[in-house]
Design an enzyme around this catalytic site. Structure first.
Site, PDB file in Angstrom:
ATOM      1  N   THR A   1       0.819  -1.207   0.000  1.00 21.15           N
ATOM      2  CA  THR A   1       0.000   0.000   0.000  1.00 21.15           C
ATOM      3  C   THR A   1       0.854   1.258   0.000  1.00 21.15           C
ATOM      4  O   THR A   1       0.536   2.240  -0.690  1.00 21.15           O
ATOM      5  CB  THR A   1      -0.914   0.020   1.241  1.00 21.15           C
ATOM      6  OG1 THR A   1      -1.649  -1.194   1.299  1.00 21.15           O
ATOM      7  CG2 THR A   1      -1.881   1.181   1.190  1.00 21.15           C
ATOM      8  N   THR A   2       1.946   1.234   0.757  1.00 25.85           N
ATOM      9  CA  THR A   2       2.826   2.401   0.875  1.00 25.85           C
ATOM     10  C   THR A   2       3.452   2.774  -0.461  1.00 25.85           C
ATOM     11  O   THR A   2       3.865   3.920  -0.658  1.00 25.85           O
ATOM     12  CB  THR A   2       3.911   2.128   1.939  1.00 25.85           C
ATOM     13  OG1 THR A   2       3.263   1.771   3.167  1.00 25.85           O
ATOM     14  CG2 THR A   2       4.783   3.332   2.185  1.00 25.85           C
TER      15      THR A   2
ATOM     16  N   TYR B   1     -13.266  -3.845   0.012  1.00 29.68           N
ATOM     17  CA  TYR B   1     -14.494  -3.330  -0.608  1.00 29.68           C
ATOM     18  C   TYR B   1     -15.616  -4.369  -0.683  1.00 29.68           C
ATOM     19  O   TYR B   1     -16.761  -4.076  -0.351  1.00 29.68           O
ATOM     20  CB  TYR B   1     -14.225  -2.746  -2.008  1.00 29.68           C
ATOM     21  CG  TYR B   1     -15.402  -1.990  -2.590  1.00 29.68           C
ATOM     22  CD1 TYR B   1     -15.764  -0.749  -2.076  1.00 29.68           C
ATOM     23  CD2 TYR B   1     -16.158  -2.519  -3.625  1.00 29.68           C
ATOM     24  CE1 TYR B   1     -16.855  -0.057  -2.591  1.00 29.68           C
ATOM     25  CE2 TYR B   1     -17.243  -1.835  -4.145  1.00 29.68           C
ATOM     26  CZ  TYR B   1     -17.593  -0.606  -3.617  1.00 29.68           C
ATOM     27  OH  TYR B   1     -18.666   0.071  -4.123  1.00 29.68           O
TER      28      TYR B   1
ATOM     29  N   TYR C   1      -2.207 -10.593   4.834  1.00 31.66           N
ATOM     30  CA  TYR C   1      -2.154  -9.201   5.285  1.00 31.66           C
ATOM     31  C   TYR C   1      -3.524  -8.790   5.782  1.00 31.66           C
ATOM     32  O   TYR C   1      -4.472  -8.693   5.006  1.00 31.66           O
ATOM     33  CB  TYR C   1      -1.678  -8.304   4.135  1.00 31.66           C
ATOM     34  CG  TYR C   1      -1.514  -6.841   4.470  1.00 31.66           C
ATOM     35  CD1 TYR C   1      -1.469  -6.384   5.787  1.00 31.66           C
ATOM     36  CD2 TYR C   1      -1.386  -5.894   3.462  1.00 31.66           C
ATOM     37  CE1 TYR C   1      -1.308  -5.040   6.083  1.00 31.66           C
ATOM     38  CE2 TYR C   1      -1.218  -4.549   3.749  1.00 31.66           C
ATOM     39  CZ  TYR C   1      -1.186  -4.132   5.061  1.00 31.66           C
ATOM     40  OH  TYR C   1      -1.031  -2.788   5.356  1.00 31.66           O
TER      41      TYR C   1
ATOM     42  N   ARG D   1      -8.267  -0.569   6.083  1.00 31.99           N
ATOM     43  CA  ARG D   1      -8.298  -0.360   4.631  1.00 31.99           C
ATOM     44  C   ARG D   1      -9.260  -1.301   3.910  1.00 31.99           C
ATOM     45  O   ARG D   1      -9.752  -0.985   2.834  1.00 31.99           O
ATOM     46  CB  ARG D   1      -6.886  -0.530   4.037  1.00 31.99           C
ATOM     47  CG  ARG D   1      -5.933   0.586   4.420  1.00 31.99           C
ATOM     48  CD  ARG D   1      -4.618   0.468   3.650  1.00 31.99           C
ATOM     49  NE  ARG D   1      -3.690   1.537   3.997  1.00 31.99           N
ATOM     50  CZ  ARG D   1      -3.675   2.741   3.439  1.00 31.99           C
ATOM     51  NH1 ARG D   1      -4.554   3.035   2.490  1.00 31.99           N
ATOM     52  NH2 ARG D   1      -2.782   3.648   3.800  1.00 31.99           N
TER      53      ARG D   1
ATOM     54  N   LYS E   1       0.864 -10.501   8.295  1.00 28.90           N
ATOM     55  CA  LYS E   1       1.144  -9.113   8.661  1.00 28.90           C
ATOM     56  C   LYS E   1      -0.125  -8.613   9.341  1.00 28.90           C
ATOM     57  O   LYS E   1      -1.145  -8.383   8.692  1.00 28.90           O
ATOM     58  CB  LYS E   1       1.484  -8.270   7.440  1.00 28.90           C
ATOM     59  CG  LYS E   1       1.736  -6.800   7.778  1.00 28.90           C
ATOM     60  CD  LYS E   1       1.980  -5.957   6.528  1.00 28.90           C
ATOM     61  CE  LYS E   1       2.154  -4.478   6.884  1.00 28.90           C
ATOM     62  NZ  LYS E   1       2.306  -3.620   5.688  1.00 28.90           N
TER      63      LYS E   1
ATOM     64  N   ILE F   1       6.643  -5.373   9.370  1.00 29.82           N
ATOM     65  CA  ILE F   1       6.756  -4.762   8.037  1.00 29.82           C
ATOM     66  C   ILE F   1       6.334  -3.322   8.245  1.00 29.82           C
ATOM     67  O   ILE F   1       5.170  -3.032   8.494  1.00 29.82           O
ATOM     68  CB  ILE F   1       5.894  -5.477   6.987  1.00 29.82           C
ATOM     69  CG1 ILE F   1       6.409  -6.907   6.774  1.00 29.82           C
ATOM     70  CG2 ILE F   1       5.906  -4.712   5.666  1.00 29.82           C
ATOM     71  CD1 ILE F   1       5.551  -7.751   5.851  1.00 29.82           C
TER      72      ILE F   1
END
Length: 294
Positions: free
Chosen positions: A46-47, A109, A135, A140, A164, A206
């Site tokens: 994402t970063t 979503y 993850y 999010r 994660k 992470i």
């Protein structure tokens, strides 16, 4: 998966003023991580603003990092989507010879049930030629992977090797650590609770903040892994203010401002993200300059 113990960083994608990928800045950032004690690198998380990168840009980012790293650190590739079939297709078609694992986010979503999440990762585990890191980031994705679902996946698929965990819930993290199979790794995805998770039996992090202060944050994690609690907490409290600041107005806008202060890249993000405001930029520059002089 000893290569996933310690401090990994979710690399940013630096941009030039015309919003194109800044390859030279990306090389500098990769070398900065390697030179300052980071244990492994995560590509296209994402970063990295992967949601706004074209397919060609993603391939450029991958090639640049792989070539710059040149085998020095283990690499993890972000391969995730809310379209299960799309992930499976990529897993079947991509060459993963440069990577030790994939990082795959829970479907966002769609808001699947726990059974839907299990079936999504079942398909990924069966298709992936390399180990899988789950993850979990409810902030999010709008859905939380419950510990029971993670443990079920870990027990059912040998190549599901880690999670994660970024729910920001230390109790949930401790439940995972308590119930996980012996060799399964619980990796922090939340910088602020990294040290408590490590001390409870987690495998590391992470991280986003570790990109900006890799030497200090990596040292903190290794001190925690070695149960040197007081020494580790000294670094935690030294950096805690910066962790709040880099997420105050969104990620990766905050960490990119740190990179600007370090002279490694511009502080440019792509819409719908925007840069941090002047007040936060000044605070980040002041903090970065203070740490750099220590």
């Amino acid at each position: 998966m000893q290569s996933l113990i310690g401090t990994g960083v979710a690399l940013v994608t630096p941009f030039k003023k015309d919003f194109s990928v800044d390859v030279e800045a990306l090389k500098a950032i990769v070398n900065f991580q390697i030179d300052n004690g980071i244990d492994y690198l995560v590509i296209l998380g994402t970063t990295a603003e992967s949601a706004t990168l074209s397919k060609a840009e993603k391939e450029l980012v991958i090639k640049t990092i792989v070539d710059t790293n040149n085998g020095r650190l283990p690499l993890v590739l972000g391969v995730g989507s809310n379209n299960t079939a799309e992930v499976v297709e990529e897993l079947k078609s991509r060459d993963f010879s440069d990577f030790v694992a994939i990082l795959s986010v829970s479907p966002y979503y769609n808001k699947p049930t726990q059974e839907g999440i299990y079936q999504h990762f079942k398909a990924i585990a069966e298709a992936s030629p390399i180990p899988v890191i789950l993850y979990n980031v409810p902030g999010r994705t709008a859905s939380n992977i419950l510990p029971s679902t993670i443990i079920r996946l870990a027990n059912d698929f040998k190549n599901v090797v880690a999670v994660k965990e970024a729910a920001g819930d230390i109790v949930q993290a401790m439940k995972l650590i308590q119930d996980k199979p012996k060799d399964f790794l619980v990796i922090s995805g939340d910088d602020m609770v990294t040290l408590p998770m490590v001390l409870a039996g987690g495998a590391g992090v992470i991280s986003v903040i570790a990109e900006g202060f890799p030497k200090q944050f990596s040292e903190m994690v290794h001190l925690g892994l070695n149960k040197r609690v007081d020494d580790a907490y000294k670094i935690h409290y030294l950096l805690a203010e910066s962790i709040d600041m880099i997420f105050e107005q969104g990620n990766p806008a905050g960490i990119k401002e740190v990179f600007k202060a370090l002279g490694l890249s511009e502080n440019i993000v792509r819409l719908p993200l925007v840069n941090v405001n002047e007040d936060l930029a000044n605070r980040l520059h002041n903090f970065t300059n203070k740490i750099s002089k220590m």
